[in-house]
Design an enzyme around this catalytic site. Structure first.
Site, PDB file in Angstrom:
ATOM      1  N   GLU A  17       0.847  -1.206   0.000  1.00  0.00           N
ATOM      2  CA  GLU A  17       0.000   0.000   0.000  1.00  0.00           C
ATOM      3  C   GLU A  17       0.878   1.251   0.000  1.00  0.00           C
ATOM      4  O   GLU A  17       1.816   1.358   0.782  1.00  0.00           O
ATOM      5  CB  GLU A  17      -0.905  -0.012   1.242  1.00  0.00           C
ATOM      6  CG  GLU A  17      -1.788   1.204   1.332  1.00  0.00           C
ATOM      7  CD  GLU A  17      -2.751   1.148   2.509  1.00  0.00           C
ATOM      8  OE1 GLU A  17      -3.445   0.132   2.686  1.00  0.00           O
ATOM      9  OE2 GLU A  17      -2.785   2.147   3.266  1.00  0.00           O
ATOM     10  N   THR A  48      -3.881   4.804  -1.514  1.00  0.00           N
ATOM     11  CA  THR A  48      -4.916   5.330  -0.614  1.00  0.00           C
ATOM     12  C   THR A  48      -5.636   6.537  -1.234  1.00  0.00           C
ATOM     13  O   THR A  48      -5.152   7.160  -2.179  1.00  0.00           O
ATOM     14  CB  THR A  48      -4.330   5.758   0.747  1.00  0.00           C
ATOM     15  OG1 THR A  48      -3.422   6.820   0.513  1.00  0.00           O
ATOM     16  CG2 THR A  48      -3.630   4.612   1.437  1.00  0.00           C
ATOM     17  N   ALA A  51      -8.269  11.806   2.946  1.00  0.00           N
ATOM     18  CA  ALA A  51      -9.477  12.181   3.685  1.00  0.00           C
ATOM     19  C   ALA A  51     -10.319  13.151   2.858  1.00  0.00           C
ATOM     20  O   ALA A  51      -9.793  14.104   2.274  1.00  0.00           O
ATOM     21  CB  ALA A  51      -9.082  12.813   5.002  1.00  0.00           C
ATOM     22  N   HIS A  77      -8.022   2.842  -3.451  1.00  0.00           N
ATOM     23  CA  HIS A  77      -8.864   2.964  -2.262  1.00  0.00           C
ATOM     24  C   HIS A  77      -9.921   4.015  -2.586  1.00  0.00           C
ATOM     25  O   HIS A  77      -9.709   4.883  -3.438  1.00  0.00           O
ATOM     26  CB  HIS A  77      -8.037   3.407  -1.058  1.00  0.00           C
ATOM     27  CG  HIS A  77      -7.034   2.402  -0.613  1.00  0.00           C
ATOM     28  ND1 HIS A  77      -6.709   2.219   0.707  1.00  0.00           N
ATOM     29  CD2 HIS A  77      -6.283   1.507  -1.302  1.00  0.00           C
ATOM     30  CE1 HIS A  77      -5.778   1.263   0.805  1.00  0.00           C
ATOM     31  NE2 HIS A  77      -5.504   0.824  -0.409  1.00  0.00           N
ATOM     32  N   GLY A 108     -14.260   5.598   5.359  1.00  0.00           N
ATOM     33  CA  GLY A 108     -13.351   6.732   5.532  1.00  0.00           C
ATOM     34  C   GLY A 108     -13.482   7.335   6.920  1.00  0.00           C
ATOM     35  O   GLY A 108     -14.473   7.107   7.625  1.00  0.00           O
ATOM     36  N   LYS A 275       7.962   3.763   1.526  1.00  0.00           N
ATOM     37  CA  LYS A 275       9.398   3.461   1.653  1.00  0.00           C
ATOM     38  C   LYS A 275       9.625   2.016   1.197  1.00  0.00           C
ATOM     39  O   LYS A 275       8.677   1.230   1.080  1.00  0.00           O
ATOM     40  CB  LYS A 275       9.818   3.595   3.109  1.00  0.00           C
ATOM     41  CG  LYS A 275       9.592   4.988   3.675  1.00  0.00           C
ATOM     42  CD  LYS A 275      10.787   5.370   4.508  1.00  0.00           C
ATOM     43  CE  LYS A 275      10.868   6.836   4.802  1.00  0.00           C
ATOM     44  NZ  LYS A 275       9.984   7.292   5.838  1.00  0.00           N
TER      45      LYS A 275
HETATM   46  C1  LIG Z   1      -6.812  -1.768   4.695  1.00  0.00           C
HETATM   47  C2  LIG Z   1      -7.280  -0.365   5.050  1.00  0.00           C
HETATM   48  C3  LIG Z   1      -7.152   0.653   4.110  1.00  0.00           C
HETATM   49  C4  LIG Z   1      -7.593   1.960   4.408  1.00  0.00           C
HETATM   50  N1  LIG Z   1      -7.448   2.947   3.461  1.00  0.00           N
HETATM   51  C5  LIG Z   1      -7.931   4.184   3.692  1.00  0.00           C
HETATM   52  C6  LIG Z   1      -7.883   5.218   2.700  1.00  0.00           C
HETATM   53  O1  LIG Z   1      -7.343   5.017   1.606  1.00  0.00           O
HETATM   54  N2  LIG Z   1      -8.422   6.428   2.976  1.00  0.00           N
HETATM   55  C7  LIG Z   1      -9.016   6.690   4.186  1.00  0.00           C
HETATM   56  O2  LIG Z   1      -9.497   7.809   4.371  1.00  0.00           O
HETATM   57  N3  LIG Z   1      -9.083   5.744   5.158  1.00  0.00           N
HETATM   58  C8  LIG Z   1      -8.558   4.502   4.946  1.00  0.00           C
HETATM   59  N4  LIG Z   1      -8.654   3.529   5.917  1.00  0.00           N
HETATM   60  C9  LIG Z   1      -9.221   3.880   7.224  1.00  0.00           C
HETATM   61  C10 LIG Z   1     -10.763   3.735   7.255  1.00  0.00           C
HETATM   62  O3  LIG Z   1     -11.342   4.648   6.349  1.00  0.00           O
HETATM   63  C11 LIG Z   1     -11.222   4.029   8.681  1.00  0.00           C
HETATM   64  O4  LIG Z   1     -10.818   3.021   9.552  1.00  0.00           O
HETATM   65  C12 LIG Z   1     -12.705   4.348   8.846  1.00  0.00           C
HETATM   66  O5  LIG Z   1     -12.899   4.901  10.144  1.00  0.00           O
HETATM   67  C13 LIG Z   1     -13.642   3.154   8.725  1.00  0.00           C
HETATM   68  O6  LIG Z   1     -13.753   2.714   7.441  1.00  0.00           O
HETATM   69  P1  LIG Z   1     -14.504   1.303   7.140  1.00  0.00           P
HETATM   70  O7  LIG Z   1     -14.488   1.137   5.706  1.00  0.00           O
HETATM   71  O8  LIG Z   1     -13.922   0.229   7.971  1.00  0.00           O
HETATM   72  O9  LIG Z   1     -15.964   1.658   7.659  1.00  0.00           O
HETATM   73  P2  LIG Z   1     -17.203   0.785   8.080  1.00  0.00           P
HETATM   74  O10 LIG Z   1     -17.062  -0.633   7.723  1.00  0.00           O
HETATM   75  O11 LIG Z   1     -18.388   1.521   7.598  1.00  0.00           O
HETATM   76  O12 LIG Z   1     -17.127   0.875   9.676  1.00  0.00           O
HETATM   77  C14 LIG Z   1     -17.021   2.130  10.354  1.00  0.00           C
HETATM   78  C15 LIG Z   1     -17.661   2.023  11.730  1.00  0.00           C
HETATM   79  O13 LIG Z   1     -19.077   1.931  11.581  1.00  0.00           O
HETATM   80  C16 LIG Z   1     -19.573   0.716  12.115  1.00  0.00           C
HETATM   81  N5  LIG Z   1     -20.556   0.217  11.144  1.00  0.00           N
HETATM   82  C17 LIG Z   1     -20.301  -0.403   9.962  1.00  0.00           C
HETATM   83  N6  LIG Z   1     -21.449  -0.700   9.327  1.00  0.00           N
HETATM   84  C18 LIG Z   1     -22.453  -0.243  10.114  1.00  0.00           C
HETATM   85  C19 LIG Z   1     -23.845  -0.251   9.988  1.00  0.00           C
HETATM   86  N7  LIG Z   1     -24.455  -0.775   8.925  1.00  0.00           N
HETATM   87  N8  LIG Z   1     -24.578   0.301  10.986  1.00  0.00           N
HETATM   88  C20 LIG Z   1     -23.961   0.863  12.073  1.00  0.00           C
HETATM   89  N9  LIG Z   1     -22.623   0.893  12.229  1.00  0.00           N
HETATM   90  C21 LIG Z   1     -21.877   0.351  11.266  1.00  0.00           C
HETATM   91  C22 LIG Z   1     -18.376  -0.209  12.250  1.00  0.00           C
HETATM   92  O14 LIG Z   1     -18.525  -1.155  13.305  1.00  0.00           O
HETATM   93  C23 LIG Z   1     -17.253   0.774  12.517  1.00  0.00           C
HETATM   94  O15 LIG Z   1     -17.207   1.125  13.874  1.00  0.00           O
HETATM   95  C24 LIG Z   1      -8.181   2.231   5.671  1.00  0.00           C
HETATM   96  C25 LIG Z   1      -8.277   1.196   6.619  1.00  0.00           C
HETATM   97  C26 LIG Z   1      -7.831  -0.076   6.338  1.00  0.00           C
HETATM   98  C27 LIG Z   1      -7.931  -1.164   7.378  1.00  0.00           C
END
Ligand SMILES: Cc1cc2nc3c(=O)[nH]c(=O)nc-3n(C[C@H](O)[C@H](O)[C@H](O)COP(=O)(O)OP(=O)(O)OC[C@H]3O[C@@H](n4cnc5c(N)ncnc54)[C@H](O)[C@@H]3O)c2cc1C
Length: 292
Positions: A17, A48, A51, A77, A108, A275
């Site tokens: 990534e 990625t 934000a 992403h 996000g 890196k």
């Molecule tokens: C591999 C990876 C790559 C990433 N890349 C990026 C990136 O490129 N850009 C960036 O901005 N961020 C990135 N992130 C961070 C990510 O955007 C954050 O962790 C964000 O807070 C949650 O995204 P999510 O897709 O897991 O959200 P979700 O799966 O929607 O979950 C977010 C929260 O909402 C809850 N939730 C989920 N579905 C529901 C529902 N139906 N009803 C109620 N609650 C619910 C979950 O339990 C969780 O607490 C990345 C994270 C990972 C692990």
């Protein structure tokens, strides 16, 4: 190649990534580091999405470059932050038109200065809705989603977070890529619990080599990653010695990756932070080509 096909046809799906650099010097350095990393034959390189979509164009630009110049499959992403459903669709259309076949579908984080995630009018609230939208409109795309072995910071419990992960899987995700972690037992417990929930798609551990303790502390405090006390103490003891921190971090990541590989993980997703030196050391130690 699409994600599902990678996991069907490759024994070990190695992914790297990166993020779009903010400066021309950063671009140059990333090109050099990617050149080194593609020698390890990663299945894909993901880029990625900043934000609030702040890197929207740069993300696509890097995905194009990964495919055209580095001859690797790119994964973009993509987040729901700040976009209506129509805007999300138009960006997806653009990505597909540019030959991108894989998306990491995310909700996000809230943009800087905003406490909690806010759904924009006409937008999406959670990643499962984004997966659903992609599956409905672009069924051919490979979809990765995020998983949290130590629980997403906003979720009230790991059980509830896992139910939400299951929603993303049921909506059509092809693979789960986890948040970074330093304690493998937490990943193994998560994998077992995913299995109990009926989550049967590949679960790929996310590994971020520690190369700079201060930076890692900032990152882990934001995402709530458990930092083992012994490791923290060793790093604290060398906080004025960047090379010693690097060596401790690499040694820890090698141990993690060796153990994960022995435990049969389908791949490893490296948070390379643009890196190459740490990943290179870890991948050399893993001898992936010889084991393939
Ligand atoms: C591999 C990876 C790559 C990433 N890349 C990026 C990136 O490129 N850009 C960036 O901005 N961020 C990135 N992130 C961070 C990510 O955007 C954050 O962790 C964000 O807070 C949650 O995204 P999510 O897709 O897991 O959200 P979700 O799966 O929607 O979950 C977010 C929260 O909402 C809850 N939730 C989920 N579905 C529901 C529902 N139906 N009803 C109620 N609650 C619910 C979950 O339990 C969780 O607490 C990345 C994270 C990972 C692990």
């Amino acid at each position: 190649m699409r994600l599902s096909q990678m996991f069907r046809t490759q024994r070990f799906v190695l992914s790297i990534e990166i993020f779009p650099p903010k400066t021309a010097d950063g671009d140059t350095a990333l090109r050099q580091n990617l050149q080194t990393l593609v020698e390890y034959d990663p299945s894909f390189v993901s880029c990625t999405y900043g934000a609030g979509g702040s890197t929207r164009d740069r993300t696509l630009q890097w995905c194009r470059e990964i495919q055209a110049d580095f001859r690797r499959t790119a994964m973009t992403h993509f987040t729901c932050v700040g976009s209506t459903r129509d805007e999300l669709l138009s960006w997806l259309d653009q990505a597909v038109a540019e030959g991108i076949h894989n998306v990491m579908a995310l909700r996000g984080d809230p943009p800087a200065g905003q406490e909690a995630f806010k759904t924009v009018e006409g937008g999406l609230s959670n990643a499962n809705q984004l997966v659903e939208l992609i599956r409905q409109t672009h069924p051919e795309l490979g979809i990765g989603v995020a998983g949290y072995p130590e629980k997403h910071q906003e979720a009230p419990s790991l059980d509830i977070d896992l139910q939400h992960l299951k929603c993303k899987v049921d909506a059509g995700a092809d693979a789960v890529f986890t948040q970074l972690f330093f304690v493998n037992d937490n990943f193994f417990a998560f994998r077992d619990r995913c299995d109990e929930q009926g989550i049967r798609i590949p679960i790929v551990p996310g590994i971020m080599p520690i190369t700079d303790f201060a930076r890692i502390k900032r990152i882990t405090s934001m995402c709530g990653t458990v930092f083992p006390q012994g490791l923290a103490m060793r790093l604290e003891a060398v906080q004025d010695d960047p090379q010693a921190q690097f060596e401790i971090g690499v040694e820890h990541a090698i141990q993690q990756c060796e153990e994960l590989r022995s435990a049969g993980v389908p791949g490893i997703h490296f948070y390379a932070l643009n890196k190459s030196d740490a990943c290179q050391r870890i991948l050399d130690a893993m001898h992936l080509q010889e084991k393939a």
